[in-house]
Design an enzyme around this catalytic site. Structure first.
Site, PDB file in Angstrom:
ATOM      1  N   ASP A 157       1.452 -15.456   7.054  1.00  0.00           N
ATOM      2  CA  ASP A 157       1.032 -16.841   6.806  1.00  0.00           C
ATOM      3  C   ASP A 157       1.187 -17.212   5.334  1.00  0.00           C
ATOM      4  O   ASP A 157       1.564 -18.343   5.010  1.00  0.00           O
ATOM      5  CB  ASP A 157      -0.429 -17.046   7.233  1.00  0.00           C
ATOM      6  CG  ASP A 157      -0.581 -17.206   8.748  1.00  0.00           C
ATOM      7  OD1 ASP A 157       0.449 -17.328   9.446  1.00  0.00           O
ATOM      8  OD2 ASP A 157      -1.732 -17.206   9.222  1.00  0.00           O
ATOM      9  N   ALA A 188       2.933  -0.600   5.087  1.00  0.00           N
ATOM     10  CA  ALA A 188       2.427  -0.643   6.469  1.00  0.00           C
ATOM     11  C   ALA A 188       1.907  -2.026   6.872  1.00  0.00           C
ATOM     12  O   ALA A 188       1.844  -2.334   8.069  1.00  0.00           O
ATOM     13  CB  ALA A 188       1.338   0.406   6.643  1.00  0.00           C
ATOM     14  N   PRO A 205       0.791  -1.224   0.000  1.00  0.00           N
ATOM     15  CA  PRO A 205       0.000   0.000   0.000  1.00  0.00           C
ATOM     16  C   PRO A 205       0.826   1.277   0.000  1.00  0.00           C
ATOM     17  O   PRO A 205       1.851   1.379   0.674  1.00  0.00           O
ATOM     18  CB  PRO A 205      -0.820  -0.099   1.293  1.00  0.00           C
ATOM     19  CG  PRO A 205      -0.138  -1.116   2.124  1.00  0.00           C
ATOM     20  CD  PRO A 205       0.512  -2.072   1.166  1.00  0.00           C
ATOM     21  N   ASN A 206       0.325   2.229  -0.767  1.00  0.00           N
ATOM     22  CA  ASN A 206       0.859   3.599  -0.872  1.00  0.00           C
ATOM     23  C   ASN A 206       2.167   3.699  -1.643  1.00  0.00           C
ATOM     24  O   ASN A 206       2.638   4.800  -1.902  1.00  0.00           O
ATOM     25  CB  ASN A 206       1.017   4.238   0.530  1.00  0.00           C
ATOM     26  CG  ASN A 206      -0.314   4.294   1.253  1.00  0.00           C
ATOM     27  OD1 ASN A 206      -1.285   4.819   0.710  1.00  0.00           O
ATOM     28  ND2 ASN A 206      -0.390   3.718   2.443  1.00  0.00           N
ATOM     29  N   GLU A 210      12.391  -9.320   2.435  1.00  0.00           N
ATOM     30  CA  GLU A 210      11.640  -8.130   2.881  1.00  0.00           C
ATOM     31  C   GLU A 210      12.494  -6.885   2.638  1.00  0.00           C
ATOM     32  O   GLU A 210      13.685  -6.870   2.962  1.00  0.00           O
ATOM     33  CB  GLU A 210      11.338  -8.279   4.373  1.00  0.00           C
ATOM     34  CG  GLU A 210      10.645  -7.076   4.979  1.00  0.00           C
ATOM     35  CD  GLU A 210      10.417  -7.231   6.499  1.00  0.00           C
ATOM     36  OE1 GLU A 210      10.542  -8.365   7.022  1.00  0.00           O
ATOM     37  OE2 GLU A 210      10.136  -6.213   7.142  1.00  0.00           O
ATOM     38  N   ARG A 226       6.705   1.074  13.797  1.00  0.00           N
ATOM     39  CA  ARG A 226       7.346   0.533  12.582  1.00  0.00           C
ATOM     40  C   ARG A 226       8.495  -0.421  12.909  1.00  0.00           C
ATOM     41  O   ARG A 226       9.126  -0.991  12.019  1.00  0.00           O
ATOM     42  CB  ARG A 226       7.877   1.676  11.707  1.00  0.00           C
ATOM     43  CG  ARG A 226       6.798   2.553  11.147  1.00  0.00           C
ATOM     44  CD  ARG A 226       7.367   3.582  10.189  1.00  0.00           C
ATOM     45  NE  ARG A 226       6.482   4.730  10.082  1.00  0.00           N
ATOM     46  CZ  ARG A 226       5.424   4.804   9.270  1.00  0.00           C
ATOM     47  NH1 ARG A 226       5.136   3.815   8.466  1.00  0.00           N
ATOM     48  NH2 ARG A 226       4.667   5.882   9.261  1.00  0.00           N
ATOM     49  N   TYR A 261      10.906   9.163   1.255  1.00  0.00           N
ATOM     50  CA  TYR A 261      10.912   8.119   0.226  1.00  0.00           C
ATOM     51  C   TYR A 261      11.531   8.543  -1.109  1.00  0.00           C
ATOM     52  O   TYR A 261      11.573   7.748  -2.045  1.00  0.00           O
ATOM     53  CB  TYR A 261       9.470   7.630  -0.010  1.00  0.00           C
ATOM     54  CG  TYR A 261       8.842   7.026   1.224  1.00  0.00           C
ATOM     55  CD1 TYR A 261       9.337   5.852   1.782  1.00  0.00           C
ATOM     56  CD2 TYR A 261       7.751   7.636   1.856  1.00  0.00           C
ATOM     57  CE1 TYR A 261       8.772   5.298   2.922  1.00  0.00           C
ATOM     58  CE2 TYR A 261       7.174   7.085   3.000  1.00  0.00           C
ATOM     59  CZ  TYR A 261       7.692   5.914   3.526  1.00  0.00           C
ATOM     60  OH  TYR A 261       7.131   5.359   4.654  1.00  0.00           O
ATOM     61  N   ARG A 264      12.511   5.237  12.927  1.00  0.00           N
ATOM     62  CA  ARG A 264      11.218   5.926  12.847  1.00  0.00           C
ATOM     63  C   ARG A 264      10.330   5.546  14.034  1.00  0.00           C
ATOM     64  O   ARG A 264      10.817   5.079  15.048  1.00  0.00           O
ATOM     65  CB  ARG A 264      10.582   5.603  11.486  1.00  0.00           C
ATOM     66  CG  ARG A 264      11.476   6.043  10.327  1.00  0.00           C
ATOM     67  CD  ARG A 264      10.863   5.748   8.980  1.00  0.00           C
ATOM     68  NE  ARG A 264       9.637   6.517   8.772  1.00  0.00           N
ATOM     69  CZ  ARG A 264       8.749   6.241   7.812  1.00  0.00           C
ATOM     70  NH1 ARG A 264       8.951   5.225   6.984  1.00  0.00           N
ATOM     71  NH2 ARG A 264       7.664   6.973   7.684  1.00  0.00           N
ATOM     72  N   HIS A 317      12.614  -2.453   2.771  1.00  0.00           N
ATOM     73  CA  HIS A 317      12.047  -1.141   3.096  1.00  0.00           C
ATOM     74  C   HIS A 317      12.970  -0.063   2.571  1.00  0.00           C
ATOM     75  O   HIS A 317      14.205  -0.196   2.660  1.00  0.00           O
ATOM     76  CB  HIS A 317      11.847  -0.975   4.606  1.00  0.00           C
ATOM     77  CG  HIS A 317      10.920  -2.000   5.149  1.00  0.00           C
ATOM     78  ND1 HIS A 317       9.562  -1.940   4.941  1.00  0.00           N
ATOM     79  CD2 HIS A 317      11.156  -3.143   5.823  1.00  0.00           C
ATOM     80  CE1 HIS A 317       9.004  -3.003   5.494  1.00  0.00           C
ATOM     81  NE2 HIS A 317       9.949  -3.754   6.028  1.00  0.00           N
ATOM     82  N   ILE A 318      12.365   0.974   2.080  1.00  0.00           N
ATOM     83  CA  ILE A 318      13.127   2.111   1.555  1.00  0.00           C
ATOM     84  C   ILE A 318      13.776   2.867   2.714  1.00  0.00           C
ATOM     85  O   ILE A 318      14.949   3.204   2.687  1.00  0.00           O
ATOM     86  CB  ILE A 318      12.172   3.038   0.760  1.00  0.00           C
ATOM     87  CG1 ILE A 318      11.608   2.278  -0.441  1.00  0.00           C
ATOM     88  CG2 ILE A 318      12.889   4.324   0.332  1.00  0.00           C
ATOM     89  CD1 ILE A 318      10.395   2.932  -1.068  1.00  0.00           C
ATOM     90  N   SER A 319      12.978   3.130   3.736  1.00  0.00           N
ATOM     91  CA  SER A 319      13.468   3.886   4.896  1.00  0.00           C
ATOM     92  C   SER A 319      14.030   2.919   5.944  1.00  0.00           C
ATOM     93  O   SER A 319      13.732   1.719   5.919  1.00  0.00           O
ATOM     94  CB  SER A 319      12.322   4.699   5.501  1.00  0.00           C
ATOM     95  OG  SER A 319      11.301   3.842   5.974  1.00  0.00           O
ATOM     96  N   ARG A 351       4.940  10.951  -2.653  1.00  0.00           N
ATOM     97  CA  ARG A 351       4.608  10.739  -1.252  1.00  0.00           C
ATOM     98  C   ARG A 351       5.806  11.057  -0.348  1.00  0.00           C
ATOM     99  O   ARG A 351       6.874  10.468  -0.530  1.00  0.00           O
ATOM    100  CB  ARG A 351       4.234   9.261  -1.100  1.00  0.00           C
ATOM    101  CG  ARG A 351       4.083   8.771   0.283  1.00  0.00           C
ATOM    102  CD  ARG A 351       4.113   7.235   0.315  1.00  0.00           C
ATOM    103  NE  ARG A 351       3.825   6.781   1.650  1.00  0.00           N
ATOM    104  CZ  ARG A 351       4.106   5.574   2.109  1.00  0.00           C
ATOM    105  NH1 ARG A 351       4.674   4.685   1.323  1.00  0.00           N
ATOM    106  NH2 ARG A 351       3.812   5.253   3.333  1.00  0.00           N
ATOM    107  N   HIS A 380       3.761  -4.213   9.425  1.00  0.00           N
ATOM    108  CA  HIS A 380       3.640  -4.045  10.880  1.00  0.00           C
ATOM    109  C   HIS A 380       2.318  -4.556  11.430  1.00  0.00           C
ATOM    110  O   HIS A 380       2.064  -4.439  12.623  1.00  0.00           O
ATOM    111  CB  HIS A 380       3.799  -2.562  11.234  1.00  0.00           C
ATOM    112  CG  HIS A 380       4.889  -1.877  10.457  1.00  0.00           C
ATOM    113  ND1 HIS A 380       6.202  -2.260  10.525  1.00  0.00           N
ATOM    114  CD2 HIS A 380       4.856  -0.857   9.550  1.00  0.00           C
ATOM    115  CE1 HIS A 380       6.933  -1.488   9.718  1.00  0.00           C
ATOM    116  NE2 HIS A 380       6.128  -0.643   9.114  1.00  0.00           N
ATOM    117  N   ASN A 390       8.170  -5.304  -0.567  1.00  0.00           N
ATOM    118  CA  ASN A 390       7.965  -4.186   0.353  1.00  0.00           C
ATOM    119  C   ASN A 390       6.470  -4.141   0.650  1.00  0.00           C
ATOM    120  O   ASN A 390       5.676  -3.682  -0.182  1.00  0.00           O
ATOM    121  CB  ASN A 390       8.438  -2.871  -0.270  1.00  0.00           C
ATOM    122  CG  ASN A 390       8.351  -1.727   0.724  1.00  0.00           C
ATOM    123  OD1 ASN A 390       7.738  -1.842   1.778  1.00  0.00           O
ATOM    124  ND2 ASN A 390       8.966  -0.602   0.377  1.00  0.00           N
TER     125      ASN A 390
END
Ligand code: DQA
Length: 137
Positions: A84, A74, A9-10, A95, A108, A22, A104, A97-99, A17, A77, A71
Site C-alpha cells: 500500500d 521476507a 529485514p536481515n 523490487e 517465497r 547470499y 526456493r 532480490h539477491i536470490s 548470513r 511475501h 529489497n
C-alpha cells in the site's frame, strides 16, 4: 538523479548470513562499489528490520526521489502495508532480490510488492541491485 537503495529485514547480516545463498560480501562494502560505479547518481542507503520504519522511509522519499531500489526481504511475501505504501507514493520502485526466489521454497514465490512495482530484478546475487539502478538511467 537521486535514488534510494532500501533494504529490509536481515539484510544487515549480508556477508555473514547464509553465505551459500547470499554471498560473503557485506552490503556496506558493496554499496561503496555501487557509488563508484554510478558517480553521476546520488545514491542513498537505508536498512531496517522494522516494517513501519521501511514504510516511513518510503513516505519520506517517495515524493522527491527519482527512484527506489527495494529489497524488502521476507516482507515481500507478507506485507500488504508495504504494498500500500508503494502504491501511495509517486516515486517508482524496483523490487530486487539477491536470490532467485522462484527456485526456493513455495512461500517465497508470492510477492505482494511485484504488482505495485515498476519492475522486478532477482537472482543475480548482489548484481541485482546494480541492474536495478541501471534501469533508472
Ligand atoms: C531475499 C529473498 C527473501 O525471500 C528473503 O526473505 C530475504 C532475501 C533476497 O534478496 O533474495 O531476506 O529478498
Amino acid at each position: 538523479m537521486k535514488l534510494l537503495v532500501l533494504n529490509g529485514p536481515n539484510l544487515n547480516l549480508l556477508g555473514k548470513r547464509e553465505p551459500t545463498v547470499y554471498g560473503n560480501v557485506s552490503f556496506e562494502a558493496y554499496f561503496e562499489e555501487l557509488k563508484n560505479k554510478f558517480p553521476e547518481i546520488e545514491l542513498d542507503y537505508f536498512q531496517s528490520n522494522h516494517e513501519g520504519a521501511l514504510i516511513d522511509k518510503l513516505h519520506e522519499v517517495g515524493f522527491s526521489y527519482e527512484g527506489i531500489v527495494f529489497n524488502a526481504g521476507a516482507y515481500t511475501h507478507t506485507s500488504v502495508a508495504i504494498a500500500d505504501a508503494i502504491k501511495g507514493i509517486e516515486t517508482p520502485v524496483v523490487e530486487v532480490h539477491i536470490s532467485n526466489v522462484h527456485q526456493r521454497e513455495e512461500f517465497r514465490h508470492k510477492s505482494f510488492l511485484s504488482p505495485v512495482c515498476k519492475g522486478v530484478i532477482l537472482g543475480f546475487g548482489l548484481k541485482s541491485y546494480e541492474l536495478a539502478i541501471e534501469s533508472f538511467s
